[in-house]
Design an enzyme around this catalytic site. Structure first.
Site, PDB file in Angstrom:
ATOM      1  N   ASP A   1       4.906  21.726 -34.776  1.00 30.56           N
ATOM      2  CA  ASP A   1       4.279  21.145 -33.589  1.00 30.56           C
ATOM      3  C   ASP A   1       4.936  21.793 -32.389  1.00 30.56           C
ATOM      4  OD1 ASP A   1       3.373  19.149 -31.490  1.00 30.56           O
ATOM      5  OD2 ASP A   1       2.535  18.220 -33.284  1.00 30.56           O
TER       6      ASP A   1
ATOM      7  N   VAL B   1      -4.170  20.533 -34.942  1.00 29.69           N
ATOM      8  CA  VAL B   1      -3.753  20.391 -33.535  1.00 29.69           C
ATOM      9  C   VAL B   1      -4.918  19.773 -32.764  1.00 29.69           C
ATOM     10  CG1 VAL B   1      -2.234  22.409 -33.751  1.00 29.69           C
ATOM     11  CG2 VAL B   1      -4.476  22.695 -32.712  1.00 29.69           C
ATOM     12  N   VAL B   2      -4.712  19.573 -31.473  1.00 32.54           N
ATOM     13  CA  VAL B   2      -5.735  18.879 -30.676  1.00 32.54           C
ATOM     14  C   VAL B   2      -7.119  19.549 -30.800  1.00 32.54           C
ATOM     15  CG1 VAL B   2      -4.273  17.748 -28.984  1.00 32.54           C
ATOM     16  CG2 VAL B   2      -4.823  20.172 -28.709  1.00 32.54           C
ATOM     17  N   GLU B   3      -8.153  18.737 -30.586  1.00 29.64           N
ATOM     18  CA  GLU B   3      -9.532  19.214 -30.764  1.00 29.64           C
ATOM     19  C   GLU B   3      -9.972  20.041 -29.549  1.00 29.64           C
ATOM     20  OE1 GLU B   3     -11.051  19.130 -33.453  1.00 29.64           O
ATOM     21  OE2 GLU B   3     -13.181  18.699 -33.299  1.00 29.64           O
TER      22      GLU B   3
ATOM     23  N   LYS C   1      -7.000  25.985 -30.648  1.00 30.22           N
ATOM     24  CA  LYS C   1      -7.096  26.283 -32.084  1.00 30.22           C
ATOM     25  C   LYS C   1      -7.120  27.811 -32.306  1.00 30.22           C
ATOM     26  CE  LYS C   1      -9.303  21.916 -33.590  1.00 30.22           C
ATOM     27  NZ  LYS C   1      -8.237  21.245 -34.327  1.00 30.22           N
TER      28      LYS C   1
ATOM     29  N   SER D   1     -12.806  18.153 -36.406  1.00 28.88           N
ATOM     30  CA  SER D   1     -13.810  17.181 -36.829  1.00 28.88           C
ATOM     31  C   SER D   1     -15.198  17.537 -36.323  1.00 28.88           C
ATOM     32  CB  SER D   1     -13.410  15.780 -36.387  1.00 28.88           C
ATOM     33  OG  SER D   1     -12.904  15.789 -35.085  1.00 28.88           O
TER      34      SER D   1
ATOM     35  N   HIS E   1     -11.978  19.281 -43.696  1.00 25.69           N
ATOM     36  CA  HIS E   1     -12.066  18.104 -42.832  1.00 25.69           C
ATOM     37  C   HIS E   1     -11.709  16.825 -43.572  1.00 25.69           C
ATOM     38  CE1 HIS E   1     -14.680  15.230 -40.257  1.00 25.69           C
ATOM     39  NE2 HIS E   1     -13.442  15.246 -39.838  1.00 25.69           N
TER      40      HIS E   1
ATOM     41  N   ASN F   1      -9.696   9.830 -41.439  1.00 29.27           N
ATOM     42  CA  ASN F   1      -8.562   9.014 -41.025  1.00 29.27           C
ATOM     43  C   ASN F   1      -8.722   7.580 -41.534  1.00 29.27           C
ATOM     44  OD1 ASN F   1      -6.370   8.060 -39.605  1.00 29.27           O
ATOM     45  ND2 ASN F   1      -7.385   8.046 -37.622  1.00 29.27           N
TER      46      ASN F   1
HETATM   47  P1  NAI Z   1      -3.155  14.103 -32.341  1.00 24.35           P
HETATM   48  O1  NAI Z   1      -3.324  14.210 -30.877  1.00 24.35           O
HETATM   49  O2  NAI Z   1      -2.611  12.861 -32.926  1.00 24.35           O
HETATM   50  O3  NAI Z   1      -2.217  15.298 -32.843  1.00 24.35           O
HETATM   51  C1  NAI Z   1      -2.342  16.610 -32.415  1.00 24.35           C
HETATM   52  C2  NAI Z   1      -0.957  17.225 -32.467  1.00 24.35           C
HETATM   53  O4  NAI Z   1      -1.090  18.608 -32.260  1.00 24.35           O
HETATM   54  C3  NAI Z   1      -0.006  16.715 -31.392  1.00 24.35           C
HETATM   55  O5  NAI Z   1       1.190  16.264 -31.995  1.00 24.35           O
HETATM   56  C4  NAI Z   1       0.261  17.921 -30.512  1.00 24.35           C
HETATM   57  O6  NAI Z   1       1.587  17.967 -29.994  1.00 24.35           O
HETATM   58  C5  NAI Z   1       0.027  19.039 -31.491  1.00 24.35           C
HETATM   59  N1  NAI Z   1      -0.257  20.329 -30.894  1.00 24.35           N
HETATM   60  C6  NAI Z   1      -0.931  20.629 -29.783  1.00 24.35           C
HETATM   61  N2  NAI Z   1      -0.948  21.959 -29.591  1.00 24.35           N
HETATM   62  C7  NAI Z   1      -0.277  22.514 -30.620  1.00 24.35           C
HETATM   63  C8  NAI Z   1       0.056  23.830 -30.994  1.00 24.35           C
HETATM   64  N3  NAI Z   1      -0.306  24.860 -30.234  1.00 24.35           N
HETATM   65  N4  NAI Z   1       0.754  24.012 -32.143  1.00 24.35           N
HETATM   66  C9  NAI Z   1       1.126  22.972 -32.898  1.00 24.35           C
HETATM   67  N5  NAI Z   1       0.846  21.709 -32.572  1.00 24.35           N
HETATM   68  C10 NAI Z   1       0.161  21.466 -31.458  1.00 24.35           C
HETATM   69  O7  NAI Z   1      -4.579  14.477 -32.962  1.00 24.35           O
HETATM   70  P2  NAI Z   1      -5.217  14.085 -34.353  1.00 24.35           P
HETATM   71  O8  NAI Z   1      -5.997  12.856 -34.193  1.00 24.35           O
HETATM   72  O9  NAI Z   1      -4.195  14.159 -35.412  1.00 24.35           O
HETATM   73  O10 NAI Z   1      -6.276  15.261 -34.544  1.00 24.35           O
HETATM   74  C11 NAI Z   1      -5.899  16.561 -34.924  1.00 24.35           C
HETATM   75  C12 NAI Z   1      -7.136  17.300 -35.403  1.00 24.35           C
HETATM   76  O11 NAI Z   1      -7.709  16.587 -36.489  1.00 24.35           O
HETATM   77  C13 NAI Z   1      -8.227  17.448 -34.370  1.00 24.35           C
HETATM   78  O12 NAI Z   1      -8.866  18.670 -34.554  1.00 24.35           O
HETATM   79  C14 NAI Z   1      -9.159  16.299 -34.698  1.00 24.35           C
HETATM   80  O13 NAI Z   1     -10.482  16.540 -34.286  1.00 24.35           O
HETATM   81  C15 NAI Z   1      -9.069  16.286 -36.197  1.00 24.35           C
HETATM   82  N6  NAI Z   1      -9.402  15.030 -36.840  1.00 24.35           N
HETATM   83  C16 NAI Z   1      -9.011  13.839 -36.303  1.00 24.35           C
HETATM   84  C17 NAI Z   1      -9.360  12.655 -36.930  1.00 24.35           C
HETATM   85  C18 NAI Z   1      -8.935  11.342 -36.363  1.00 24.35           C
HETATM   86  O14 NAI Z   1      -9.537  10.318 -36.710  1.00 24.35           O
HETATM   87  N7  NAI Z   1      -7.923  11.288 -35.523  1.00 24.35           N
HETATM   88  C19 NAI Z   1     -10.144  12.641 -38.162  1.00 24.35           C
HETATM   89  C20 NAI Z   1     -10.426  13.953 -38.680  1.00 24.35           C
HETATM   90  C21 NAI Z   1     -10.087  15.094 -38.017  1.00 24.35           C
END
Ligand code: NAI
Length: 714
Positions: A345, A402-404, A409, A431, A452, A455
């Site tokens: 991260d 990582v963030v959407e 990405k 997602s 994919h 959650n």
């Molecule tokens: P989140 O915001 O909880 O976590 C994202 C993490 O990525 C953060 O800890 C952030 O510090 C980190 N990050 C940001 N830029 C980075 C980089 N350059 N290198 C490494 N880490 C980095 O987000 P969440 O909910 O875990 O989502 C992550 C991905 O999963 C997104 O693409 C989202 O669309 C997808 N997703 C989310 C679901 C959900 O219900 N939350 C379900 C299915 C997929």
């Protein structure tokens, strides 16, 4: 080994072989050409002939029934037989055949021992119940139970009548009504098996047990309590209430099982079994059972890979992003595979959060005594974290969470490619963003694939595996194999915004927003959909997913699909009001210590609604479900998913769409194309043009076609 030839009327490849050792016979079950042992009518008839042979053989005094299949004792009835049953009479003759065979087994003059190694389910468990003794190997795949309700029926080869007498009424109700299975130790504690032993000495211990002779009594029914009709009435009444609360009356099988158990407790096993046969035969042809059986086959089908490429070995997994999803993914990879996980991260604090999230899941297991503290520590130690890229040149698959944001990405992908080993796969958990867009600047787009998860990762059973424009077959099968190792159901998708599940949820969630704007109350919207069979209503789901996440997803889908996915103002207004849903304890509902309470009345003011009123449930279900069907027709037309069955599997596993309805498109086929078209036309002119029927739906309806016939694998 002396062979089956001993038994009369045995020719060709046979399921049963007899190994004689003096007065002992070991009856080996080994169904030819199959991975598992199961009971078709033909196999039951063969077993019947073998038992007749034993009944007339005076020099055999002891019989052990064992399996030659690794990890499987007996999987149960052959479910394919259910699909060929037409009519109650035919169903009844299949049920009665099984009962007759197991009664024959129970009445043999010899001492009988079930030597169980591996899964012993349904009819397998009922066979074991018909033996004098049950010995179980303590191996990882050993489990015993009666999962019949999951197929819309209940145990009808004696299980429902016999189990309460062996292990007591409350424990039997728990197993039969919930379709539960127990591991060896729990089965021993419950009294379902007599002994648990190391797999290597199973047959030896079974032999010693057979020396004990026929069993005399030994059941656990506490007749002084459960034998008291008033106490029984109380226990059954409570069970019925619990079933109705859980199923809302959509599943008839557990209710019928309760009645049969009540009858068998007072009328005795023999009459109980007669009732089992009548009631279960009536259920087999019921639409609910048929839908659940179809779902069973969809799941079986999804385990076979339509792509022939060979999956690469995966021994090290990288996880990029240690947020909600990254933490969950790291946990499950370590939990279910031997692979070590390297998690990256940009912030050390986030790594700590990811570790904590993983630890929390294991801690629950430790609390429930499903894992020791030592095991938890060892697993946790296999996840290591970093804010640089160290260790990533070794990973076979990097799962990106990582963030959407497509730019971020792409950046992460470029940094990974710069140091990745040849052939390493970049599996993005996006997602909504098309994989082809993420891979647009990739040096090796063939290694970029969508993976994919849903959650919460540890509980949601679906993973969509998505093929970008240039994704290779190897990348597809390697990620699919990994997902299956994690215990997930895989659905292959082609690329497109939102893939399958989120794209269909788009109009569903939007519609719930419009319905809320129309002043329907939060709780009445949720109740309508829960009564339809969804595990959770759309308002609660919005809170659960996170209003911020939903806002992002809605934005991407509207941008991609335009008017059809026009958004309500609900999500934006709530987000602007600082409501993120469950995660900050502020959403459509109120939260106390992270637990959902009643709806938050202040929401209406935020949305400018003055007089909220209860919704018309029928209208709610119609608008919500038809908008999903309309989108699903487009998804199939665009070949985002290959078949109607796979789309249904994705919806059931990804959203909890009610299994008893067979899936979204099975439900659509039951409604009929012309009916759906008529209703969409009406809604389109009365409510909003967003209901305009899609072209593929129109074409299907105009020729009165069915989704399942039109979109089947050729
Ligand atoms: P989140 O915001 O909880 O976590 C994202 C993490 O990525 C953060 O800890 C952030 O510090 C980190 N990050 C940001 N830029 C980075 C980089 N350059 N290198 C490494 N880490 C980095 O987000 P969440 O909910 O875990 O989502 C992550 C991905 O999963 C997104 O693409 C989202 O669309 C997808 N997703 C989310 C679901 C959900 O219900 N939350 C379900 C299915 C997929």
């Amino acid at each position: 080994m002396s062979s089956v030839a001993e038994a009369p009327s045995q020719t060709a490849a046979r399921a049963f072989q007899i190994e004689r050792q003096g007065e002992l016979a070991i009856l080996w079950f080994d169904l030819p050409g199959e991975k598992v042992n199961k009971f078709s009518s033909a196999v039951l008839r063969e077993l019947s002939a073998v038992l007749d042979h034993f009944a007339s053989t005076s020099d055999v005094k002891k019989i052990i029934i064992a399996s030659r299949k690794p990890g499987i004792y007996i999987a149960g009835a052959d479910v394919t037989e259910f699909t060929t049953v037409s009519g109650v009479e035919q169903a009844k003759s299949y049920v009665t055949l099984g009962q007759e065979v197991f009664t024959k087994l129970a009445k043999l003059p010899q001492t009988t021992v079930a030597a169980i190694d591996g899964a012993c389910l349904g009819g397998g468990c009922e066979l074991a119940l018909s033996c004098d003794w049950r010995i179980m190997a303590d191996s990882p795949r050993s489990q015993i139970g009666l999962p019949e309700v999951k197929l819309g029926i209940f145990p009808a080869w004696g299980g429902t009548s016999k189990l309460p007498r062996l292990i007591g009424l409350p424990a039997a109700l728990d197993i039969i009504l919930n379709g539960k299975t127990l591991d060896a130790r729990k089965a021993k504690n419950a009294g379902l098996v007599d002994d648990v032993v190391e797999p290597g000495i199973l047959i030896e211990v079974a032999k010693k047990t057979a020396d004990r002779g026929k069993r005399k009594g030994g059941g656990r029914t506490k007749f002084y309590i459960e034998g008291n009709p008033l106490a029984r009435k109380f226990i059954f009444g409570k069970a019925r209430k619990a079933v109705l609360a859980q199923t809302r009356g959509h599943y008839p099988a557990p209710l019928r099982a309760i009645e049969v158990m009540a009858y068998a407790m007072s009328a005795g096993v023999e009459r109980g079994m007669a009732r089992e046969a009548d009631e279960a035969a009536a259920l087999v042809n019921n639409e609910v059972a048929q839908n659940l059986v179809r779902l069973f086959f969809l799941m079986e089908e999804s385990k076979k890979d339509p792509i022939t490429a060979k999956a690469r070995d995966v021994s090290t997994v990288g996880v990029l992003g240690a947020g909600v999803m990254g933490g969950g993914i790291a946990q499950i990879v370590v939990d279910k595979t031997d692979a070590d996980v390297r998690m990256r991260d940009i912030a050390m604090k986030a790594i700590g959060g990811g570790m904590k999230a993983a630890a929390k899941i294991w801690k629950k297991k430790v609390e429930r005594r499903r894992m020791t503290r030592g095991e938890m520590q060892r697993k946790l130690a296999r996840i290591t974290g970093t804010t640089d890229w160290s260790g990533f040149s070794r990973v076979d698959v990097a799962i990106e969470a990582v963030v959407e944001n497509v730019q971020i990405k792409r950046q992460v992908l470029a940094e990974f490619e710069a140091l990745a080993k040849p052939g390493a796969i970049f599996a993005t958990n996006t997602s909504t963003i098309p994989i082809t867009r993420i891979a647009a600047e990739a040096k090796r787009p063939e290694n970029v694939v969508g993976m994919h998860f849903f959650n919460p990762v540890d509980r949601m059973p679906l993973v969509e595996i998505i093929r970008g424009e240039k994704t290779s077959d190897v990348a597809m099968v390697t990620t699919a194999a990994l997902a299956r190792k994690l215990g997930k159901t895989v659905v292959y998708c082609n690329d497109g915004p939102g893939f399958v599940v989120n794209r269909i949820l788009g109009p569903y969630m939007n519609e719930s927003g419009f319905l809320l704007e129309e002043a329907n109350t939060i709780e009445s919207l949720d109740k309508a959909m829960v009564d339809f069979g969804m595990p959770m209503g759309p308002m609660a789901l919005l809170d659960e997913v996170g209003i911020d996440v939903a806002a992002k997803v809605a934005g991407i889908l509207t941008e991609a699909f335009g008017a059809r996915m026009e958004k309500s103002t609900v999500v934006e207004k709530l987000y602007a009001d600082g409501r993120l849903g469950k995660k900050n304890g502020k959403g459509l509902y109120l939260y106390a210590e992270g637990k959902r309470q009643g709806p938050d009345p202040t929401v209406y003011k935020v949305l400018g609604i003055s007089k909220p009123h209860p919704a018309d449930a029928t209208a709610v279900v119609e608008r919500m479900v038809l908008s999903m069907i309309n989108e699903a027709a487009l998804i199939l037309h665009e070949k985002i998913v290959a078949t109607a069955g796979e789309l249904d599997l994705a919806m059931i596993m990804g959203t909890g769409f009610p299994p008893f309805r067979g899936g979204l498109l099975r439900y659509a086929d039951a409604l009929g194309g012309p009916y759906i078209l008529g209703r969409l036309d009406e809604l389109s002119s009365r409510v909003s043009p967003r209901f305009r029927p899609s072209e593929p739906l129109k074409r299907l309806a105009e020729r009165d076609g069915k989704f399942y016939q039109t979109y089947a694998r050729s």
